[in-house]
Write a protein that holds these residues in place. Sequence first.
Motif, PDB file in Angstrom:
ATOM      1  N   LEU A   1      -5.822   6.512   0.410  1.00  0.00           N
ATOM      2  CA  LEU A   1      -5.972   5.711  -0.808  1.00  0.00           C
ATOM      3  C   LEU A   1      -7.436   5.614  -1.226  1.00  0.00           C
ATOM      4  O   LEU A   1      -7.738   5.606  -2.427  1.00  0.00           O
ATOM      5  CB  LEU A   1      -5.374   4.319  -0.593  1.00  0.00           C
ATOM      6  CG  LEU A   1      -3.859   4.278  -0.382  1.00  0.00           C
ATOM      7  CD1 LEU A   1      -3.395   2.873  -0.062  1.00  0.00           C
ATOM      8  CD2 LEU A   1      -3.128   4.818  -1.615  1.00  0.00           C
TER       9      LEU A   1
ATOM     10  N   ILE B   1      -4.730   4.123   4.462  1.00  0.00           N
ATOM     11  CA  ILE B   1      -5.881   3.532   3.774  1.00  0.00           C
ATOM     12  C   ILE B   1      -6.903   4.595   3.409  1.00  0.00           C
ATOM     13  O   ILE B   1      -7.443   4.603   2.294  1.00  0.00           O
ATOM     14  CB  ILE B   1      -6.524   2.438   4.653  1.00  0.00           C
ATOM     15  CG1 ILE B   1      -5.595   1.229   4.763  1.00  0.00           C
ATOM     16  CG2 ILE B   1      -7.879   2.005   4.075  1.00  0.00           C
ATOM     17  CD1 ILE B   1      -6.057   0.171   5.736  1.00  0.00           C
TER      18      ILE B   1
ATOM     19  N   LEU C   1       0.816  -1.212   0.000  1.00  0.00           N
ATOM     20  CA  LEU C   1       0.000   0.000   0.000  1.00  0.00           C
ATOM     21  C   LEU C   1       0.850   1.263   0.000  1.00  0.00           C
ATOM     22  O   LEU C   1       0.429   2.302  -0.501  1.00  0.00           O
ATOM     23  CB  LEU C   1      -0.930   0.015   1.218  1.00  0.00           C
ATOM     24  CG  LEU C   1      -1.989  -1.096   1.295  1.00  0.00           C
ATOM     25  CD1 LEU C   1      -2.825  -0.931   2.555  1.00  0.00           C
ATOM     26  CD2 LEU C   1      -2.879  -1.093   0.058  1.00  0.00           C
TER      27      LEU C   1
ATOM     28  N   VAL D   1      -5.907   2.169  -7.582  1.00  0.00           N
ATOM     29  CA  VAL D   1      -5.886   1.743  -6.184  1.00  0.00           C
ATOM     30  C   VAL D   1      -6.508   0.355  -6.009  1.00  0.00           C
ATOM     31  O   VAL D   1      -5.973  -0.492  -5.286  1.00  0.00           O
ATOM     32  CB  VAL D   1      -6.630   2.768  -5.300  1.00  0.00           C
ATOM     33  CG1 VAL D   1      -6.757   2.267  -3.862  1.00  0.00           C
ATOM     34  CG2 VAL D   1      -5.913   4.117  -5.343  1.00  0.00           C
TER      35      VAL D   1
ATOM     36  N   PHE E   1      -5.369  -3.268  -3.717  1.00  0.00           N
ATOM     37  CA  PHE E   1      -6.086  -3.876  -2.596  1.00  0.00           C
ATOM     38  C   PHE E   1      -6.382  -5.348  -2.872  1.00  0.00           C
ATOM     39  O   PHE E   1      -6.286  -6.199  -1.978  1.00  0.00           O
ATOM     40  CB  PHE E   1      -7.378  -3.114  -2.293  1.00  0.00           C
ATOM     41  CG  PHE E   1      -7.192  -1.941  -1.374  1.00  0.00           C
ATOM     42  CD1 PHE E   1      -6.914  -2.142  -0.023  1.00  0.00           C
ATOM     43  CD2 PHE E   1      -7.267  -0.645  -1.844  1.00  0.00           C
ATOM     44  CE1 PHE E   1      -6.739  -1.072   0.837  1.00  0.00           C
ATOM     45  CE2 PHE E   1      -7.086   0.440  -0.993  1.00  0.00           C
ATOM     46  CZ  PHE E   1      -6.822   0.231   0.354  1.00  0.00           C
TER      47      PHE E   1
ATOM     48  N   LEU F   1      -3.168  -7.082  -2.282  1.00  0.00           N
ATOM     49  CA  LEU F   1      -2.896  -7.168  -0.851  1.00  0.00           C
ATOM     50  C   LEU F   1      -3.607  -8.368  -0.237  1.00  0.00           C
ATOM     51  O   LEU F   1      -2.991  -9.185   0.463  1.00  0.00           O
ATOM     52  CB  LEU F   1      -3.355  -5.874  -0.165  1.00  0.00           C
ATOM     53  CG  LEU F   1      -3.556  -5.923   1.359  1.00  0.00           C
ATOM     54  CD1 LEU F   1      -2.242  -6.216   2.061  1.00  0.00           C
ATOM     55  CD2 LEU F   1      -4.158  -4.613   1.864  1.00  0.00           C
TER      56      LEU F   1
ATOM     57  N   GLN G   1      -1.393   3.097   9.500  1.00  0.00           N
ATOM     58  CA  GLN G   1      -1.951   2.279   8.421  1.00  0.00           C
ATOM     59  C   GLN G   1      -3.358   2.746   8.067  1.00  0.00           C
ATOM     60  O   GLN G   1      -3.724   2.860   6.898  1.00  0.00           O
ATOM     61  CB  GLN G   1      -1.996   0.809   8.835  1.00  0.00           C
ATOM     62  CG  GLN G   1      -2.527  -0.114   7.728  1.00  0.00           C
ATOM     63  CD  GLN G   1      -2.710  -1.539   8.187  1.00  0.00           C
ATOM     64  OE1 GLN G   1      -3.391  -1.796   9.177  1.00  0.00           O
ATOM     65  NE2 GLN G   1      -2.090  -2.472   7.481  1.00  0.00           N
TER      66      GLN G   1
END
Length: 211
Positions: free
Chosen positions: A149, A146, A82, A91, A95, A98, A142
């Motif tokens: 993003l 997020i 990220l 984006v 994800f 991830l 974090q």
Amino acid sequence: MNNEIIAPKKCRGRPASFDRNELISQVMELFWERGYNNLSLNEIAKATGLTRASLYNAFKTKASLFLEAINQYSTNSPGKILTQIRKGDPVGPVFFRLFSDASKNLAADSKHRGCLAVNCMSELIPGNSELGDTLAKMQVEQRTLIELLIRQAIDQKELPGDTESETTADIIQAFLSGFSIFSKSGVSEQKLQAMAHSFLKHLGFNDPAEG
């Protein structure tokens, strides 16, 4: 400069020098399996072949040793991807990547330990002010990333314009923690992948595998 630490000459067991990164990796596995409070410096010394004095000379405290272990874990975790997204980059696919990588890692762990960071947050944030504050700060960082993003995804029309970035970031953060905990029951990678894909699609992201 290398990562070699010179241990005291009277140290028995491990040779007089050792690689710091290798040792941290070994200790990280111990914390992952035992947790923080259930693991003593004496047990760490026995497992690594070092004396307690050698560990103290190199790291001073169990807390500082733990922080190096959790930092190494975070550096190599799927979530690191990220931080590599730049302005203008899609984006959604990141994800999906991830959660795909997280699914593989969690399912591949035969001991079903889940995520080390999530485990430690559950253990230390309520009662250990020093380490708990550090882990809480990592979680906030974090969560902030997020949300940034999510805002980028909205601006790039990857998500609907009425998406609430703050709430969506909270939901993703919570899902990541729950995802790790759920994996400890030994579910398959396929099930984890299906869960993650469904979750991201419900948020509004398009699955890149579906074109």
